[in-house]
Design a protein around this motif. Structure first.
Motif, mmCIF file in Angstrom:
data_model
loop_
_atom_site.group_PDB
_atom_site.id
_atom_site.type_symbol
_atom_site.label_atom_id
_atom_site.label_comp_id
_atom_site.label_asym_id
_atom_site.label_seq_id
_atom_site.Cartn_x
_atom_site.Cartn_y
_atom_site.Cartn_z
ATOM 1 N N LEU B 230 0.835 -1.201 0.000
ATOM 2 C CA LEU B 230 0.000 0.000 0.000
ATOM 3 C C LEU B 230 0.872 1.254 0.000
ATOM 4 C CD1 LEU B 230 -3.055 0.068 0.000
ATOM 5 C CD2 LEU B 230 -3.007 0.496 2.439
ATOM 6 N N ARG B 231 1.936 1.206 0.837
ATOM 7 C CA ARG B 231 2.808 2.380 0.864
ATOM 8 C C ARG B 231 3.602 2.497 -0.422
ATOM 9 N NH1 ARG B 231 7.381 4.438 5.020
ATOM 10 N NH2 ARG B 231 8.003 6.189 3.714
ATOM 11 N N GLY B 232 4.012 1.366 -0.980
ATOM 12 C CA GLY B 232 4.754 1.395 -2.233
ATOM 13 C C GLY B 232 3.933 2.002 -3.354
ATOM 14 N N ALA B 233 2.612 1.799 -3.270
ATOM 15 C CA ALA B 233 1.738 2.302 -4.330
ATOM 16 C C ALA B 233 1.186 3.676 -3.985
ATOM 17 C CB ALA B 233 0.598 1.320 -4.570
ATOM 18 N N SER B 234 1.700 4.312 -2.910
ATOM 19 C CA SER B 234 1.079 5.550 -2.430
ATOM 20 C C SER B 234 1.133 6.663 -3.472
ATOM 21 C CB SER B 234 1.761 6.002 -1.143
ATOM 22 O OG SER B 234 3.137 6.212 -1.391
ATOM 23 N N GLY B 235 2.216 6.715 -4.257
ATOM 24 C CA GLY B 235 2.325 7.767 -5.271
ATOM 25 C C GLY B 235 1.171 7.741 -6.261
ATOM 26 N N PRO B 236 0.983 6.604 -6.952
ATOM 27 C CA PRO B 236 -0.133 6.507 -7.885
ATOM 28 C C PRO B 236 -1.502 6.695 -7.212
ATOM 29 C CG PRO B 236 1.410 4.728 -8.283
ATOM 30 C CD PRO B 236 1.885 5.451 -7.065
ATOM 31 N N ILE B 237 -1.649 6.249 -5.944
ATOM 32 C CA ILE B 237 -2.941 6.420 -5.265
ATOM 33 C C ILE B 237 -3.239 7.906 -5.085
ATOM 34 C CG2 ILE B 237 -4.191 6.048 -3.106
ATOM 35 C CD1 ILE B 237 -2.726 3.406 -2.830
ATOM 36 N N LEU B 238 -2.205 8.662 -4.645
ATOM 37 C CA LEU B 238 -2.402 10.105 -4.468
ATOM 38 C C LEU B 238 -2.641 10.793 -5.806
ATOM 39 C CD1 LEU B 238 0.153 11.032 -1.695
ATOM 40 C CD2 LEU B 238 -2.328 11.029 -1.564
ATOM 41 N N ALA B 239 -1.948 10.302 -6.859
ATOM 42 C CA ALA B 239 -2.156 10.894 -8.183
ATOM 43 C C ALA B 239 -3.602 10.700 -8.615
ATOM 44 C CB ALA B 239 -1.206 10.256 -9.185
ATOM 45 N N ARG B 240 -4.142 9.521 -8.299
ATOM 46 C CA ARG B 240 -5.535 9.233 -8.639
ATOM 47 C C ARG B 240 -6.465 10.195 -7.893
ATOM 48 N NH1 ARG B 240 -8.588 7.001 -12.513
ATOM 49 N NH2 ARG B 240 -10.570 6.312 -11.671
ATOM 50 N N LEU B 241 -6.133 10.390 -6.602
ATOM 51 C CA LEU B 241 -6.944 11.299 -5.790
ATOM 52 C C LEU B 241 -6.901 12.711 -6.372
ATOM 53 C CD1 LEU B 241 -8.564 10.749 -3.286
ATOM 54 C CD2 LEU B 241 -6.683 11.595 -1.914
ATOM 55 N N ALA B 242 -5.708 13.113 -6.862
ATOM 56 C CA ALA B 242 -5.576 14.443 -7.464
ATOM 57 C C ALA B 242 -6.452 14.550 -8.700
ATOM 58 C CB ALA B 242 -4.121 14.709 -7.828
ATOM 59 N N ALA B 243 -6.502 13.449 -9.478
ATOM 60 C CA ALA B 243 -7.322 13.478 -10.684
ATOM 61 C C ALA B 243 -8.808 13.565 -10.333
ATOM 62 C CB ALA B 243 -7.055 12.231 -11.522
ATOM 63 N N ARG B 244 -9.158 13.131 -9.110
ATOM 64 C CA ARG B 244 -10.555 13.128 -8.700
ATOM 65 C C ARG B 244 -10.995 14.460 -8.094
ATOM 66 N NH1 ARG B 244 -13.343 10.259 -11.017
ATOM 67 N NH2 ARG B 244 -13.274 8.008 -11.042
ATOM 68 N N LEU B 245 -10.021 15.351 -7.820
ATOM 69 C CA LEU B 245 -10.350 16.595 -7.113
ATOM 70 C C LEU B 245 -11.470 17.410 -7.766
ATOM 71 C CD1 LEU B 245 -7.134 18.236 -5.715
ATOM 72 C CD2 LEU B 245 -9.220 17.648 -4.504
ATOM 73 N N PRO B 246 -11.408 17.628 -9.089
ATOM 74 C CA PRO B 246 -12.484 18.421 -9.696
ATOM 75 C C PRO B 246 -13.859 17.813 -9.454
ATOM 76 C CG PRO B 246 -10.824 17.827 -11.333
ATOM 77 C CD PRO B 246 -10.373 17.262 -10.054
ATOM 78 N N HIS B 247 -13.940 16.481 -9.438
ATOM 79 C CA HIS B 247 -15.229 15.841 -9.174
ATOM 80 C C HIS B 247 -15.707 16.174 -7.774
ATOM 81 C CE1 HIS B 247 -15.058 12.963 -12.633
ATOM 82 N NE2 HIS B 247 -13.817 13.399 -12.570
ATOM 83 N N LEU B 248 -14.734 16.263 -6.854
ATOM 84 C CA LEU B 248 -15.093 16.519 -5.458
ATOM 85 C C LEU B 248 -15.743 17.886 -5.317
ATOM 86 C CD1 LEU B 248 -14.966 15.847 -2.458
ATOM 87 C CD2 LEU B 248 -12.687 16.825 -2.406
ATOM 88 N N VAL B 249 -15.172 18.920 -5.943
ATOM 89 C CA VAL B 249 -15.723 20.254 -5.730
ATOM 90 C C VAL B 249 -16.937 20.536 -6.606
ATOM 91 C CG1 VAL B 249 -13.872 21.535 -4.666
ATOM 92 C CG2 VAL B 249 -13.762 21.063 -7.084
ATOM 93 N N VAL B 250 -17.025 19.904 -7.760
ATOM 94 C CA VAL B 250 -18.208 20.150 -8.591
ATOM 95 C C VAL B 250 -19.367 19.304 -8.117
ATOM 96 C CG1 VAL B 250 -19.120 20.173 -10.908
ATOM 97 C CG2 VAL B 250 -16.739 20.646 -10.552
ATOM 98 N N GLY B 251 -19.074 18.112 -7.613
ATOM 99 C CA GLY B 251 -20.145 17.218 -7.215
ATOM 100 C C GLY B 251 -20.844 16.669 -8.432
ATOM 101 N N SER B 252 -22.045 16.208 -8.242
ATOM 102 C CA SER B 252 -22.792 15.619 -9.340
ATOM 103 C C SER B 252 -24.011 16.467 -9.649
ATOM 104 C CB SER B 252 -23.221 14.208 -8.964
ATOM 105 O OG SER B 252 -24.333 13.830 -9.731
ATOM 106 N N LEU B 253 -24.142 16.889 -10.893
ATOM 107 C CA LEU B 253 -25.307 17.682 -11.294
ATOM 108 C C LEU B 253 -26.591 16.921 -11.033
ATOM 109 C CD1 LEU B 253 -24.223 19.103 -14.747
ATOM 110 C CD2 LEU B 253 -24.078 20.176 -12.542
ATOM 111 N N VAL B 254 -26.583 15.616 -11.377
ATOM 112 C CA VAL B 254 -27.822 14.845 -11.272
ATOM 113 C C VAL B 254 -28.219 14.675 -9.812
ATOM 114 C CG1 VAL B 254 -29.000 12.792 -12.057
ATOM 115 C CG2 VAL B 254 -27.034 13.616 -13.307
#
Lengths: 266, 315
Positions: B230-254
């Motif tokens: 899990l720690r070895g993969a922490s870089g890509p996991i955080l990168a994924r989270l960064a890619a998800r950030l816009p979804h977090l603040v916009v939320g879902s229109l529907v």
């Protein structure tokens, strides 16, 4: 190309959707989709196989016509996205230098704006309609494929055959067409199907908010019109509009997965 | 991350941000006239000209771009002329309702996807893997409209298990905590499909790494070995989270539409329906800023977690 059993079935299903769309466009099926033929929310029965919508129109015919909108947006938007992203990415990767830096900066900037805001912004500026939806999708989604094509082009630029072609005076359009395109074909094919799925989902979303087709019924619009009637036991509009939408996207997704990772390759 | 790499990253982020401003301003200015949108397509010409003058739109574009940039330096996103309120105030008000369901939802999806991906990757091709793959494909290929309508129609309206709205109505003193449960669960479900796939593929690669066999050969318990993975993969996991950030603040229109939540997505929809171009521009700029800064922070966190990145090496 081997797709396996599930992939073959999914491909056949996609073909069936295309046939339905063609038949609906020719008026062979679902021709009477705007006439008031029954009581509002008449349940499914003989002559009205999927019941009626809130205004008493034939829901089955409207669902069949919706296939046209979804397929049109899916095909055109995915091709346009690929063309835009592929050209920019190929150009950046092959030319390098300031062209590359400019494209990278542009990609980063466009990717930083949340896609939903871009989509809504384009719909506001261009007005609702199928062509706005297609343009909005292409102009907001090209960054992903642009990055992949650029990476591949940079790798190929150092290959001997590309340098030999360059030494003989080949320009970047030639390199793009003759040397890059064949190498990219598998990636482009898989991406095309994935963008197809994405475009159909985005169309349904925008249609849900009334921004898509203004003449033809779209599945997203049907969901918006009657999606909230489930609590009164009126299930046929929700099921009728969501089943084909889910089936179409599922079939295309399975095809994309099989293309990216063919069975037996592991 | 070395100091020069950090400086390069900062400059890159600033350039991106400046380009976002120019793109948003350019597209909005080239394609649409806020006065025409506000008055409707059939408005008389002199009426449009009067409004353009009143809103200062007849000044040269250099002046208007400069004004926008000057305002941005002070975190001023301008004025929504339709709603007669500063854009930043409107967005600030909408942020809490969105984050209230999007943050728990995204964390839940992340936890589920990490657990599911890890379980699937331990035996690729096994029964758990096939189950995870099947559910990811189904979730991935179902339109968000269907998921939200089905959750709302069945669980909230038909069965009455949850409230049918996702945020207290104006003037009501009901607590928000109970209301956001179903929107948060639905939001998690919408995120889960792509995340499951992503993390499964990531862990299949990570669990193949030789250092894990080294740990096992020394008799380290399997749970701790997985902790190392899990720690070895922490870089890509955080990168994924960064890619998800816009979804977090916009939320879902529907979700915001169906559950009647006055959040960012709802604000964007209102802007769309009332032709409020200034609000859409403000949303695009502010959310791009959040995305860029968030990515920067998560890059720093990844470097802190993974010494290989901090040393300037590649993964």
């Amino acid at each position: 190309m081997k797709l396996g059993r599930a992939g073959g079935a999914a491909l056949a299903l996609l073909g069936a959707f295309a046939l339905v769309a063609a038949a609906a466009a020719l008026g062979l099926v679902g021709a009477d989709y705007h006439g008031f033929v029954a009581e509002p929310y008449a349940p499914p029965g003989p002559g009205l196989w999927l019941g009626a919508d809130a205004l008493g129109r034939d829901l089955g015919a409207r669902v069949l016509q919706g296939t046209r909108v979804s397929l049109l947006v899916g095909v055109v938007a995915s091709l346009l996205t690929l063309a835009l992203g592929g050209l920019l990415g190929g150009l950046a990767g092959l030319r390098g230098g300031w062209v590359d830096r400019l494209v990278i900066a542009l990609t980063d900037a466009v990717a930083a704006i949340p896609p939903l805001i871009t989509l809504l912004g384009f719909c506001l500026v261009l007005g609702p309609g199928v062509s706005s939806v297609i343009l909005a999708i292409a102009l907001s989604q090209w960054t992903g494929i642009c990055r992949s094509v650029r990476a591949e082009a940079r790798r190929l630029r150092r290959a001997d055959f590309v340098r030999a072609a360059e030494a003989m005076g080949a320009g970047w359009p030639h390199l793009l067409r003759v040397h890059l395109l064949p190498h990219l074909a598998p990636l482009l094919l898989t991406s095309a199907v994935l963008y197809f799925v994405h475009a159909i989902k985005v169309e349904a979303l925008l249609a849900f908010f009334g921004q898509s087709s203004q003449e033809l019924p779209s599945w997203g619009l049907l969901l918006a019109e009657c999606g909230s009637e489930l609590s009164r036991g009126i299930w046929w509009p929700l099921v009728g509009a969501s089943a084909p939408l889910a089936l179409l996207t599922l079939a295309a997704q399975v095809v994309a997965d099989r293309l990216a990772d063919p069975p037996g390759a592991r | 991350m070395t100091r020069s790499a950090l400086a390069g990253r900062l400059v890159g982020a600033l350039v991106t941000l400046a380009l976002v401003v120019v793109i948003v301003f350019g597209i909005a200015g080239a394609l649409a006239d806020p006065a025409v949108i506000a008055l409707g397509g059939g408005a008389p010409v002199d009426e449009v000209a009067r409004l353009r003058h009143a809103w200062g739109l007849d000044r040269p574009w250099q002046v208007r771009l400069g004004e926008l940039a000057w305002g941005l330096l002070h975190l001023d996103l301008g004025l929504s002329r339709i709603q007669q309120a500063p854009v930043s105030a409107l967005i600030g008000r909408a942020l809490a309702p969105t984050l209230a369901y999007a943050l728990p939802g995204i964390l839940l999806a992340l936890a589920l996807a990490l657990a599911g991906g890890l379980a699937a990757a331990r035996r690729p091709g096994g029964p758990i893997d096939r189950l995870v793959n099947l559910s990811a494909t189904l979730l991935l290929s179902t339109s968000s409209v269907i998921v939200v309508l089905a959750a709302h129609g069945l669980l909230a309206r038909r069965l009455g298990l949850f409230p049918i709205i996702g945020w207290p109505l104006v003037g009501s003193d009901a607590a928000a905590a109970g209301l956001v449960v179903l929107p948060a669960l639905t939001w998690a479900l919408l995120q889960l499909g792509p995340d499951l796939r992503h993390f499964r593929a990531l862990f299949v690669r990570e669990l193949d790494a030789p250092y894990l066999d080294g740990l096992r050969s020394r008799g380290i318990a399997e749970a701790r070995v997985l902790g190392h993975a899990l720690r070895g993969a922490s870089g890509p996991i955080l990168a994924r989270l960064a890619a998800r950030l816009p979804h977090l603040v916009v939320g879902s229109l529907v979700i915001e539409q169906v559950f009647n939540i006055p959040g960012i997505g709802g604000l964007a929809l209102t802007a769309l329906r009332t032709g409020d171009l200034a609000l859409v521009e403000g949303l695009a700029l502010l959310l791009a800023l959040v995305t860029i800064v968030g990515q920067l922070l998560l890059d720093l966190a990844a470097a802190a977690l993974d010494p290989r990145l901090a040393a300037g090496g590649e993964r």
